[in-house]
Write a protein that holds these residues in place. Structure first.
Motif, PDB file in Angstrom:
ATOM      1  N   HIS A 116     -44.931   9.236 -31.671  1.00 19.97           N
ATOM      2  CA  HIS A 116     -46.337   9.398 -31.301  1.00 19.97           C
ATOM      3  C   HIS A 116     -46.679   8.347 -30.255  1.00 19.97           C
ATOM      4  O   HIS A 116     -46.246   7.195 -30.348  1.00 19.97           O
ATOM      5  CB  HIS A 116     -47.258   9.256 -32.511  1.00 19.97           C
ATOM      6  CG  HIS A 116     -48.668   9.620 -32.181  1.00 19.97           C
ATOM      7  ND1 HIS A 116     -49.105  10.926 -32.174  1.00 19.97           N
ATOM      8  CD2 HIS A 116     -49.720   8.863 -31.797  1.00 19.97           C
ATOM      9  CE1 HIS A 116     -50.379  10.947 -31.812  1.00 19.97           C
ATOM     10  NE2 HIS A 116     -50.763   9.704 -31.568  1.00 19.97           N
ATOM     11  N   ARG A 118     -49.953   6.687 -27.943  1.00 18.48           N
ATOM     12  CA  ARG A 118     -51.403   6.561 -27.782  1.00 18.48           C
ATOM     13  C   ARG A 118     -51.656   5.775 -26.502  1.00 18.48           C
ATOM     14  O   ARG A 118     -51.253   4.629 -26.374  1.00 18.48           O
ATOM     15  CB  ARG A 118     -52.020   5.850 -28.970  1.00 18.48           C
ATOM     16  CG  ARG A 118     -53.537   5.679 -28.819  1.00 18.48           C
ATOM     17  CD  ARG A 118     -54.208   5.405 -30.123  1.00 18.48           C
ATOM     18  NE  ARG A 118     -54.094   6.585 -30.974  1.00 18.48           N
ATOM     19  CZ  ARG A 118     -54.147   6.524 -32.305  1.00 18.48           C
ATOM     20  NH1 ARG A 118     -54.297   5.380 -32.917  1.00 18.48           N
ATOM     21  NH2 ARG A 118     -54.044   7.638 -33.018  1.00 18.48           N
ATOM     22  N   SER A 120     -54.277   4.067 -23.788  1.00 10.68           N
ATOM     23  CA  SER A 120     -55.630   3.506 -23.768  1.00 10.68           C
ATOM     24  C   SER A 120     -55.828   2.667 -22.507  1.00 10.68           C
ATOM     25  O   SER A 120     -54.868   2.204 -21.883  1.00 10.68           O
ATOM     26  CB  SER A 120     -55.888   2.657 -25.017  1.00 10.68           C
ATOM     27  OG  SER A 120     -54.998   1.566 -25.066  1.00 10.68           O
ATOM     28  N   ARG A 125     -59.563   4.865 -25.860  1.00 13.42           N
ATOM     29  CA  ARG A 125     -58.481   5.840 -25.987  1.00 13.42           C
ATOM     30  C   ARG A 125     -58.554   6.852 -24.855  1.00 13.42           C
ATOM     31  O   ARG A 125     -59.607   7.403 -24.558  1.00 13.42           O
ATOM     32  CB  ARG A 125     -58.565   6.548 -27.334  1.00 13.42           C
ATOM     33  CG  ARG A 125     -57.308   7.350 -27.637  1.00 13.42           C
ATOM     34  CD  ARG A 125     -57.349   8.050 -28.951  1.00 13.42           C
ATOM     35  NE  ARG A 125     -57.414   7.116 -30.062  1.00 13.42           N
ATOM     36  CZ  ARG A 125     -57.324   7.479 -31.331  1.00 13.42           C
ATOM     37  NH1 ARG A 125     -57.176   8.751 -31.650  1.00 13.42           N
ATOM     38  NH2 ARG A 125     -57.397   6.587 -32.280  1.00 13.42           N
ATOM     39  N   ASP A 128     -53.539  11.043 -26.820  1.00 14.30           N
ATOM     40  CA  ASP A 128     -52.562  10.983 -27.904  1.00 14.30           C
ATOM     41  C   ASP A 128     -51.547  12.077 -27.631  1.00 14.30           C
ATOM     42  O   ASP A 128     -51.912  13.182 -27.229  1.00 14.30           O
ATOM     43  CB  ASP A 128     -53.219  11.227 -29.270  1.00 14.30           C
ATOM     44  CG  ASP A 128     -53.914   9.995 -29.792  1.00 14.30           C
ATOM     45  OD1 ASP A 128     -53.208   9.117 -30.317  1.00 14.30           O
ATOM     46  OD2 ASP A 128     -55.153   9.914 -29.676  1.00 14.30           O
ATOM     47  N   THR A 130     -47.475  13.620 -29.052  1.00 15.28           N
ATOM     48  CA  THR A 130     -46.341  13.555 -29.962  1.00 15.28           C
ATOM     49  C   THR A 130     -45.202  14.348 -29.343  1.00 15.28           C
ATOM     50  O   THR A 130     -45.405  15.468 -28.865  1.00 15.28           O
ATOM     51  CB  THR A 130     -46.690  14.134 -31.353  1.00 15.28           C
ATOM     52  OG1 THR A 130     -47.792  13.407 -31.892  1.00 15.28           O
ATOM     53  CG2 THR A 130     -45.494  14.015 -32.302  1.00 15.28           C
TER      54      THR A 130
END
Length: 161
Positions: A116, A118, A120, A125, A128, A130
């Motif tokens: 995963h 993320r 930012s 954020r 996201d 995966t």
């Protein structure tokens, strides 16, 4: 005479000095270049995949280049390929911005694993994602059991809240 870092240098140092937010295991920082943004002034969507690919390559760099690890018999046969990717945006970044990408394994299978990511910017954020990777025999591209040394290096699967 004092030397003062430019705002851009200060922002980069701030991103590079921070550790990934728990429970993530690794952080990679990227400075968005002018040629990577679209007419709306934000990063063109396909570039996020290139950023993620760069982050994974650097996360695994020590595993692949460290002589003690590189010669490990399981790693000599090992490679990996992307099987599936999902990406969801929550925001955007533009030219000159620094994008932090935190990553961790969230699932281990016998011959596959999910990572995963993320992204930012300044604590906000941006995305996201995966990715499901399949471990394969190097040069043959057929499934291969994920080596224990890789599992140890990347860490236990984490739960994201």
């Amino acid at each position: 005479m004092s030397v003062v870092a430019s705002p851009t240098e200060a922002a980069r140092a701030d991103v590079a000095a921070t550790r990934p937010d728990p429970p993530f295991r690794y952080r990679h920082a990227i400075r968005v270049r002018y040629g990577e943004v679209d007419q709306q002034g934000v990063v063109f969507n396909a570039n996020y995949f290139a950023y993620i690919d760069d982050a994974v390559e650097l996360w695994l760099e020590d595993l692949r280049t460290n002589p003690a690890r590189r010669e490990h018999p399981d790693l000599a046969r090992w490679d990996f390929m992307l099987k599936k990717v999902t990406l969801e945006w929550q925001g955007s970044v533009g030219s000159g911005h620094y994008l932090s990408i935190d990553m961790a394994v969230v699932r281990w299978g016998r011959s596959s694993f999910d990572v995963h990511f993320r992204g930012s910017h300044e604590g906000r954020r941006v995305f996201d994602a995966t990715i499901t990777y399949v471990t394969v025999v190097k040069g043959e591209n057929r499934p291969y059991e994920t080596p224990a040394v890789l599992r140890e290096y990347l860490g236990e699967a984490v739960e994201l809240g």
